[in-house]
Design an enzyme around this catalytic site. Structure first.
Site, PDB file in Angstrom:
ATOM      1  N   ARG A  91       0.712  -1.418   0.029  1.00 24.62           N
ATOM      2  CA  ARG A  91      -0.265   0.285  -0.064  1.00 24.62           C
ATOM      3  C   ARG A  91       0.577   0.862   0.256  1.00 24.62           C
ATOM      4  NH1 ARG A  91      -2.537   2.991   4.755  1.00 24.62           N
ATOM      5  NH2 ARG A  91      -3.941   3.949   4.472  1.00 24.62           N
ATOM      6  N   LEU A 147     -15.680   5.010   6.745  1.00 25.82           N
ATOM      7  CA  LEU A 147     -16.208   6.135   8.708  1.00 25.82           C
ATOM      8  C   LEU A 147     -15.319   5.056   9.618  1.00 25.82           C
ATOM      9  CD1 LEU A 147     -19.852   6.202   8.560  1.00 25.82           C
ATOM     10  CD2 LEU A 147     -18.134   7.176   7.891  1.00 25.82           C
ATOM     11  N   GLY A 149      -9.762   7.137  10.033  1.00 24.15           N
ATOM     12  CA  GLY A 149     -10.004   8.548   9.174  1.00 24.15           C
ATOM     13  C   GLY A 149     -11.128   8.016   8.258  1.00 24.15           C
ATOM     14  N   ARG A 194      -9.274  14.514  12.817  1.00 20.20           N
ATOM     15  CA  ARG A 194      -9.215  15.391  12.292  1.00 20.20           C
ATOM     16  C   ARG A 194     -10.369  16.077  12.136  1.00 20.20           C
ATOM     17  NH1 ARG A 194      -7.356  10.931   8.291  1.00 20.20           N
ATOM     18  NH2 ARG A 194      -5.185  10.307   8.815  1.00 20.20           N
ATOM     19  N   ARG A 230     -17.252   4.652  20.219  1.00 16.72           N
ATOM     20  CA  ARG A 230     -17.731   3.764  20.915  1.00 16.72           C
ATOM     21  C   ARG A 230     -17.400   4.476  21.902  1.00 16.72           C
ATOM     22  NH1 ARG A 230     -13.442  -1.500  20.353  1.00 16.72           N
ATOM     23  NH2 ARG A 230     -12.514   0.388  20.608  1.00 16.72           N
ATOM     24  N   GLY A 288     -14.365   0.752  10.916  1.00 13.70           N
ATOM     25  CA  GLY A 288     -14.514   0.967  11.866  1.00 13.70           C
ATOM     26  C   GLY A 288     -15.724   0.731  12.185  1.00 13.70           C
ATOM     27  N   GLY A 308     -17.897   2.375  10.512  1.00 15.19           N
ATOM     28  CA  GLY A 308     -19.121   2.222   9.223  1.00 15.19           C
ATOM     29  C   GLY A 308     -19.481   0.638   9.777  1.00 15.19           C
ATOM     30  N   HIS A 362     -20.136  -1.130  12.885  1.00 14.83           N
ATOM     31  CA  HIS A 362     -20.369  -1.296  13.969  1.00 14.83           C
ATOM     32  C   HIS A 362     -21.038  -0.043  15.239  1.00 14.83           C
ATOM     33  CE1 HIS A 362     -17.906  -4.754  13.335  1.00 14.83           C
ATOM     34  NE2 HIS A 362     -16.290  -3.339  13.318  1.00 14.83           N
TER      35      HIS A 362
END
Length: 370
Positions: free
Chosen positions: A65, A183, A186, A215, A258, A304, A306, A308
C-alpha cells in the site's frame, strides 16, 4: 495458485496478509511502531520482523500500500528504482505516510530481491474524478506549480466495498451507482458511478471532508489565518491541531466513537454535540453525492465506525426518506455484511466489511498476471 504477501503500512503500524489464491495463510498487525515502550523502533524493523516470521516458500509477489501516488500513478505499478524515486518525490504531499510505505518497500526489496513487487496507491481509484471535482478554485499557475488539487484517499477500500456491493445485490458493477462511507479513525465518502470514482470527500490530503477521530474535516481556511494572526500559532502547531487534536478528540477528549456513544447515552452534552456534528456532516455529503449521481442504487457503510456503530448509520441517513433512503432498526442492529434497509426501499443501504489487503492482493495479481 498465486501466493501474495500484502504489506499495508500506516504511520505507526504495519498490517500484513499472506494469501494463497483467495485463502489467507497468515495475517497480523505490528502496532505502536516508534512509540516509547511500544513495538519496533521503526517501520524497517517492523517489516523485517514480519518477513522473518513468515514461511514465504513459493511467494509469487508482494503488494505494498502506498498512500499518495499524486498525478503520476493512476493504477498499481510494478516497483523498480524509478518508481521508488517517484514515490519519494511525492513525500511532501503525504509526509506522514509515504515515508512509512517506502520503508516497507525498501526492506522487502532487499529481503526478497527475486520476488516481483507492486505498489498499490490509495489515490489511484480517484484518478477518474472529473476535472471539475478535482480542481480547487485558486490561481491556476500556483495550483499547477505546487500540485494543489483533490487527490482523494481510501481508494482501495472504496474500490473493494463498491465491488462487494455489486456482488451482494447481484447487480452489474458497471451499471451500479453507490455512495460508499468509509468511517474509521480516518473517514471519507465516495460517489462511485459505474465502477468509477466521480466525487470523494478527502482532498489534497486526508484532512478534508468528514469529521474524523482526530482530524477536523471541512474547515473555513480563515480559521488557519485567524489562529496564526490572533493566536500566534506557528504553521506546524496548526497542522498538529487540525490533524491530531481535532475531530471527535477535540470535541470530547476521546477519539473512539464507542466512548463517544457511551458518554452520549449517559447524557454528556459534549458527546451529544460531537455525535450530531459527526452525523450531520455525513448527511450533507450523502445528499450532495445523491444530487451529483442523479440516481443512487446503494449506500454502503464500512470500516470500524461504519460497520459497528448502528446509531451513526441511523442518524446519518435520518430524514432522507423522500430520497428513497431508510434504515430498518432490526436489521441495523445485526452483524456482518448485510442489507439494513427495508425490503421495499428504493435505495439499498448496506453494511460491508472492508478488506483493503484483499483488494491490494487482487490488484497485485492483475499487475503480475498471476
Amino acid at each position: 495458485m498465486s501466493r501474495i504477501l500484502v504489506l499495508n503500512s500506516g504511520s505507526s503500524s504495519v498490517k500484513y496478509r499472506l494469501y494463497d489464491g483467495d485463502d489467507v495463510l497468515d495475517k497480523g498487525t505490528v502496532e505502536r511502531i516508534g512509540e516509547p515502550g511500544g513495538g519496533p523502533a521503526d517501520h524497517e524493523s517492523a517489516v523485517r520482523e514480519i518477513i522473518g516470521r513468515l514461511d514465504l516458500t513459493g511467494l509469487t509477489g508482494v503488494g505494498h500500500r502506498v498512500v499518495h501516488g499524486g498525478r503520476k500513478f493512476s493504477a498499481p505499478v510494478r516497483i523498480d528504482d524509478a518508481v521508488v524515486a517517484a514515490i519519494e518525490d511525492l513525500v511532501p504531499l503525504a509526509p506522514l505516510h509515504n515515508p512509512a510505505n517506502l520503508a516497507g518497500i525498501r526492506v522487502a526489496r532487499e529481503a526478497l530481491p527475486d520476488v516481483p513487487q507492486v505498489a498499490v496507491f490509495d489515490t489511484a481509484f480517484h484518478h477518474t474524478l472529473p476535472e471539475a471535482a478535482a480542481t480547487y478554485a485558486i490561481d491556476k499557475a500556483i495550483a499547477e506549480r505546487y500540485g494543489v488539487r483533490r487527490y482523494g484517499f481510501h481508494g482501495t477500500s472504496h474500490a473493494y466495498v463498491s465491488r462487494r456491493v455489486a456482488d451482494l445485490l447481484d447487480h452489474p458493477y458497471d451499471q451500479l451507482n453507490t455512495i460508499t462511507l468509509h468511517l474509521g479513525n480516518g473517514a471519507s465518502a465516495c460517489a462511485v458511478q459505474g465502477g468509477r470514482s466521480v466525487a470523494t470527500s478527502m482532498g489534497m490530503s486526508p484532512l478534508e471532508g468528514l469529521v474524523m477521530g482526530t482530524r477536523s474535516g471541512d474547515l473555513d481556511p480563515t480559521v488557519i489565518f485567524h489562529l496564526r494572526r490572533e493566536g500566534g500559532m506557528v504553521v506546524d502547531d496548526i497542522d498538529d491541531l487540525l490533524n491530531h487534536r481535532s475531530g471527535l478528540l477535540g470535541l470530547t477528549g476521546v477519539n473512539d466513537m464507542r466512548e463517544v456513544l457511551a458518554r452520549r447515552d449517559a447524557g454528556d452534552p459534549d458527546a451529544t454535540l460531537a455525535f450530531d456534528v459527526y452525523c450531520r456532516r455525513i448527511t450533507g455529503y450523502v445528499g450532495a453525492y445523491y444530487a451529483l449521481l442523479g440516481r443512487v442504487d446503494a449506500i454502503a457503510f464500512t470500516a470500524g465506525v461504519g460497520e459497528h456503530a448502528a446509531p451513526v448509520r441511523a442518524a446519518s441517513l435520518a430524514g432522507l426518506e423522500r430520497l428513497g433512503v431508510a434504515v430498518d432498526p432490526a436489521r441495523n442492529d445485526g452483524h456482518g455484511d448485510r442489507l439494513v434497509s427495508p425490503d421495499d426501499a428504493e435505495v439499498a443501504v448496506l453494511v460491508v466489511g472492508t478488506d483493503e489487503e484483499r483488494e491490494i492482493a487482487r490488484e497485485t495479481r492483475e499487475v503480475l498476471g498471476v
